[in-house]
Scaffold this active site. Structure first.
Site, PDB file in Angstrom:
ATOM      1  N   PRO A   1     -71.457   2.163   9.393  1.00 22.32           N
ATOM      2  CA  PRO A   1     -71.104   1.305   8.254  1.00 22.32           C
ATOM      3  C   PRO A   1     -72.273   0.446   7.823  1.00 22.32           C
ATOM      4  O   PRO A   1     -72.906  -0.208   8.660  1.00 22.32           O
ATOM      5  CB  PRO A   1     -69.983   0.427   8.823  1.00 22.32           C
TER       6      PRO A   1
ATOM      7  N   SER B   1     -67.785   0.258   5.305  1.00 21.49           N
ATOM      8  CA  SER B   1     -67.939  -1.153   5.692  1.00 21.49           C
ATOM      9  C   SER B   1     -66.934  -2.072   5.007  1.00 21.49           C
ATOM     10  O   SER B   1     -66.603  -1.882   3.831  1.00 21.49           O
ATOM     11  CB  SER B   1     -69.357  -1.617   5.333  1.00 21.49           C
TER      12      SER B   1
ATOM     13  N   GLN C   1     -64.541   0.198   8.947  1.00 20.84           N
ATOM     14  CA  GLN C   1     -65.147  -0.843   9.790  1.00 20.84           C
ATOM     15  C   GLN C   1     -64.535  -2.187   9.448  1.00 20.84           C
ATOM     16  O   GLN C   1     -64.495  -2.581   8.283  1.00 20.84           O
ATOM     17  CB  GLN C   1     -66.665  -0.870   9.580  1.00 20.84           C
TER      18      GLN C   1
ATOM     19  N   TYR D   1     -64.043  -6.410  10.016  1.00 21.72           N
ATOM     20  CA  TYR D   1     -64.331  -7.744  10.528  1.00 21.72           C
ATOM     21  C   TYR D   1     -63.017  -8.516  10.497  1.00 21.72           C
ATOM     22  O   TYR D   1     -62.179  -8.312   9.611  1.00 21.72           O
ATOM     23  CB  TYR D   1     -65.358  -8.466   9.646  1.00 21.72           C
TER      24      TYR D   1
ATOM     25  N   THR E   1     -66.228  -4.357  14.602  1.00 17.99           N
ATOM     26  CA  THR E   1     -67.593  -4.790  14.925  1.00 17.99           C
ATOM     27  C   THR E   1     -67.528  -6.123  15.656  1.00 17.99           C
ATOM     28  O   THR E   1     -66.927  -7.076  15.160  1.00 17.99           O
ATOM     29  CB  THR E   1     -68.431  -4.902  13.641  1.00 17.99           C
TER      30      THR E   1
ATOM     31  N   LYS F   1     -67.490  -1.690  18.151  1.00 19.48           N
ATOM     32  CA  LYS F   1     -68.891  -1.405  17.815  1.00 19.48           C
ATOM     33  C   LYS F   1     -69.744  -2.615  18.168  1.00 19.48           C
ATOM     34  O   LYS F   1     -69.464  -3.730  17.701  1.00 19.48           O
ATOM     35  CB  LYS F   1     -68.995  -1.111  16.315  1.00 19.48           C
TER      36      LYS F   1
ATOM     37  N   HIS G   1     -76.506  -3.269  16.132  1.00 22.04           N
ATOM     38  CA  HIS G   1     -76.461  -3.571  14.705  1.00 22.04           C
ATOM     39  C   HIS G   1     -77.819  -3.253  14.047  1.00 22.04           C
ATOM     40  O   HIS G   1     -78.256  -3.945  13.124  1.00 22.04           O
ATOM     41  CB  HIS G   1     -76.097  -5.046  14.484  1.00 22.04           C
TER      42      HIS G   1
ATOM     43  N   ARG H   1     -80.387  -6.164  14.008  1.00 16.17           N
ATOM     44  CA  ARG H   1     -80.233  -7.219  12.996  1.00 16.17           C
ATOM     45  C   ARG H   1     -79.542  -8.461  13.538  1.00 16.17           C
ATOM     46  O   ARG H   1     -79.360  -9.432  12.815  1.00 16.17           O
ATOM     47  CB  ARG H   1     -79.434  -6.678  11.798  1.00 16.17           C
TER      48      ARG H   1
ATOM     49  N   GLY I   1     -81.683   3.562  15.496  1.00 21.18           N
ATOM     50  CA  GLY I   1     -82.972   4.229  15.670  1.00 21.18           C
ATOM     51  C   GLY I   1     -82.930   5.739  15.673  1.00 21.18           C
ATOM     52  O   GLY I   1     -83.962   6.374  15.916  1.00 21.18           O
TER      53      GLY I   1
ATOM     54  N   ARG J   1     -83.463   9.070  14.275  1.00 16.51           N
ATOM     55  CA  ARG J   1     -84.218   9.538  13.107  1.00 16.51           C
ATOM     56  C   ARG J   1     -84.595  11.016  13.173  1.00 16.51           C
ATOM     57  O   ARG J   1     -85.264  11.513  12.273  1.00 16.51           O
ATOM     58  CB  ARG J   1     -85.523   8.732  12.952  1.00 16.51           C
TER      59      ARG J   1
ATOM     60  N   GLY K   1     -77.547   4.477  10.227  1.00 17.38           N
ATOM     61  CA  GLY K   1     -77.336   3.412   9.255  1.00 17.38           C
ATOM     62  C   GLY K   1     -78.330   3.516   8.116  1.00 17.38           C
ATOM     63  O   GLY K   1     -78.058   4.078   7.051  1.00 17.38           O
TER      64      GLY K   1
HETATM   65  C1  LIG Z   1     -78.381  -3.058   5.488  1.00 17.36           C
HETATM   66  C2  LIG Z   1     -77.446  -2.925   6.643  1.00 17.36           C
HETATM   67  C3  LIG Z   1     -76.146  -3.344   6.506  1.00 17.36           C
HETATM   68  C4  LIG Z   1     -75.252  -3.232   7.562  1.00 17.36           C
HETATM   69  N1  LIG Z   1     -73.949  -3.586   7.385  1.00 17.36           N
HETATM   70  C5  LIG Z   1     -73.074  -3.434   8.400  1.00 17.36           C
HETATM   71  C6  LIG Z   1     -71.699  -3.734   8.215  1.00 17.36           C
HETATM   72  O1  LIG Z   1     -71.267  -4.111   7.136  1.00 17.36           O
HETATM   73  N2  LIG Z   1     -70.883  -3.574   9.275  1.00 17.36           N
HETATM   74  C7  LIG Z   1     -71.320  -3.137  10.492  1.00 17.36           C
HETATM   75  O2  LIG Z   1     -70.544  -3.019  11.431  1.00 17.36           O
HETATM   76  N3  LIG Z   1     -72.621  -2.816  10.678  1.00 17.36           N
HETATM   77  C8  LIG Z   1     -73.490  -2.938   9.674  1.00 17.36           C
HETATM   78  N4  LIG Z   1     -74.798  -2.586   9.857  1.00 17.36           N
HETATM   79  C9  LIG Z   1     -75.225  -1.993  11.150  1.00 17.36           C
HETATM   80  C10 LIG Z   1     -75.070  -0.475  11.117  1.00 17.36           C
HETATM   81  O3  LIG Z   1     -73.716  -0.102  11.151  1.00 17.36           O
HETATM   82  C11 LIG Z   1     -75.743   0.205  12.302  1.00 17.36           C
HETATM   83  O4  LIG Z   1     -75.323  -0.406  13.489  1.00 17.36           O
HETATM   84  C12 LIG Z   1     -77.271   0.216  12.263  1.00 17.36           C
HETATM   85  O5  LIG Z   1     -77.744   0.298  10.928  1.00 17.36           O
HETATM   86  C13 LIG Z   1     -77.792   1.406  13.064  1.00 17.36           C
HETATM   87  O6  LIG Z   1     -79.187   1.402  13.136  1.00 17.36           O
HETATM   88  P1  LIG Z   1     -80.134   2.300  12.193  1.00 17.36           P
HETATM   89  O7  LIG Z   1     -80.158   1.628  10.865  1.00 17.36           O
HETATM   90  O8  LIG Z   1     -81.431   2.260  12.921  1.00 17.36           O
HETATM   91  O9  LIG Z   1     -79.552   3.697  12.134  1.00 17.36           O
HETATM   92  C14 LIG Z   1     -75.698  -2.694   8.800  1.00 17.36           C
HETATM   93  C15 LIG Z   1     -77.013  -2.276   8.940  1.00 17.36           C
HETATM   94  C16 LIG Z   1     -77.886  -2.371   7.873  1.00 17.36           C
HETATM   95  C17 LIG Z   1     -79.292  -1.874   8.041  1.00 17.36           C
END
Ligand SMILES: Cc1cc2nc3c(=O)[nH]c(=O)nc-3n(C[C@H](O)[C@H](O)[C@H](O)COP(=O)(O)O)c2cc1C
Length: 384
Positions: A105, A134, A156, A158, A184, A249, A273, A276, A306, A308, A327
């Site tokens: 998501p 999401s 997903q 919250y 999440t 998650k 995440h 992040r 990660g 890729r 993601g």
């Molecule tokens: C721009 C962005 C927005 C995201 N928004 C959500 C979200 O709304 N809900 C959530 O559970 N995870 C969110 N994530 C986390 C992703 O679900 C995921 O865990 C992560 O992007 C995986 O890593 P990757 O980008 O290296 O594949 C977000 C990630 C990014 C990069």
């Protein structure tokens, strides 16, 4: 822009830097996920690209998510069987998928492309993969469901202080055919994305988080506003509130994996995440074995962060993931070429995984065993 030729699972896959891969008309030809990102970067505003790309604080975990995959080595087993064709099909939560890579998501996908979540859902459905939608989507969940009625979609979630808001989201997801809830657990405060602060990130004015009532603040890249404090006892309550499978998650320790199992979850997503949230936590792939061991087969375990390449997927499956999710690569696919771009990203991972399996001596997903992967430390001080 399209690929120069259809990639078959027999082709060798090399990842040429995007500069070296130019068509006669000067367009770049993406041959791997990094190429898609390089092109997407040129198509997006700085505000959008930085928001998608960034990790928290020093971005240590963001970088490590990718670097850690390279610290594992593959041990192919040759000549055991005919691997001229491979079967990548599997199931997640009992539902068939054509290959074990889904879309994690991510918020506000219409910032990457006007078709946003609709395009992502279509792409996932077209290759029989799974899309996780999401809470912070910029499309209505019902509209996406109606557009891809046969697609496998999870929602997903919250949990908001406004209980009715949360309950409405769950019921709407159930009624419009989402097949699991992904709760999440790592985002109840938002990690600091320095680029967003520098850019004074805002969501473009024409976009809204379409599934939330307007009593919260508009999305400004900070999740956590309006969220209820969450405890494992709430996970149990969620399980009794819905008949859908519940996946948590954001699990990063064996201890939390056990708590999740004891709370009755149907799946665990090992995730930080995408780097992040709490900077300094381990890469997802480094945590996977600990979680798989703690779970002892009591629920399915997935991973994101990660991923890729096909060999990344192979390593995660060998270490015990049932499936992996991507993601940012899906966001970059969207920015590159909408639905076709996301589909290309999924097809690249599918074809790379298929070839990696062939090269490793695996004809189907069940052949991918733990013994296929070792940590690089085994080779750094070899015993003679
Ligand atoms: C721009 C962005 C927005 C995201 N928004 C959500 C979200 O709304 N809900 C959530 O559970 N995870 C969110 N994530 C986390 C992703 O679900 C995921 O865990 C992560 O992007 C995986 O890593 P990757 O980008 O290296 O594949 C977000 C990630 C990014 C990069």
């Amino acid at each position: 822009m399209s690929r120069p030729m259809e990639m078959t699972s027999q082709d060798s896959i090399t990842c040429a830097p995007v500069e070296e891969a130019k068509m006669a008309d000067g367009d770049s030809i993406p041959v791997c996920l990094d190429d898609v990102e390089a092109i997407a970067l040129k198509k997006m505003s700085k505000n959008a690209y930085d928001h998608y790309r960034s990790g928290a604080d020093d971005q240590q975990t963001l970088g490590d998510n990718r670097a850690a995959f390279k610290r594992y080595r593959l041990r192919p087993m040759f000549l055991r069987q005919d691997v001229s064709t491979r079967d990548l099909a599997t199931t997640i939560q009992g539902v068939p998928v054509d290959f074990p890579v889904g879309i994690a998501p991510t918020a506000v996908q219409r910032m990457a492309h006007p078709d946003g979540e609709v395009a992502t859902a279509r792409a996932a459905a077209s290759v029989r993969s799974c899309m996780i939608f999401s809470t912070y989507a910029t499309s209505r969940m019902e509209a996406v469901a109606a557009d891809t009625p046969d697609g496998l979609r999870w929602f997903q979630l919250y949990v908001f202080k406004n209980q009715k808001q949360t309950e409405d989201l769950i019921r709407r997801a159930e009624q419009s055919g989402y097949r699991a809830l992904v709760l999440t657990i790592d985002c109840y405060h938002s990690g600091t994305k320095r680029a967003d602060i520098r850019n004074k990130f805002t969501l473009p004015k024409h976009l809204r988080t379409e599934n939330l009532s307007d009593d919260g603040k508009p999305y400004d890249g900070v999740c956590g506003l309006g969220f209820a404090p969450l405890l494992w006892s709430d996970v149990k309550k969620l399980k009794s509130f819905t008949k859908l499978p519940v996946v948590v998650k954001g699990v990063l320790t064996g201890e939390d994996a056990v708590r999740a199992v004891e709370s009755g979850v149907d799946g665990i997503m090992v995730s930080n995440h995408g780097g992040r949230q709490l900077d300094g936590v381990p890469a997802s792939i480094d945590v996977l074995s600990e979680v798989v061991q703690a779970v002892q087969g009591r629920c399915e375990v997935y991973l994101d962060g990660g991923v890729r390449s096909g060999t990344d997927v192979l390593k995660a499956l060998a270490l015990g993931a049932r499936a992996v999710f991507i993601g940012r690569p899906a966001l970059y696919g969207l920015a590159y070429n909408g639905e076709a771009g996301v589909k290309l990203v999924l097809q690249m991972l599918r074809d790379e995984l298929s070839l990696a399996m062939a090269l490793a001596g695996c004809a189907n997903i069940g052949d991918i065993q733990r013994s296929l992967v070792v940590h690089e430390s085994r080779y750094l001080q070899p015993k003679l």
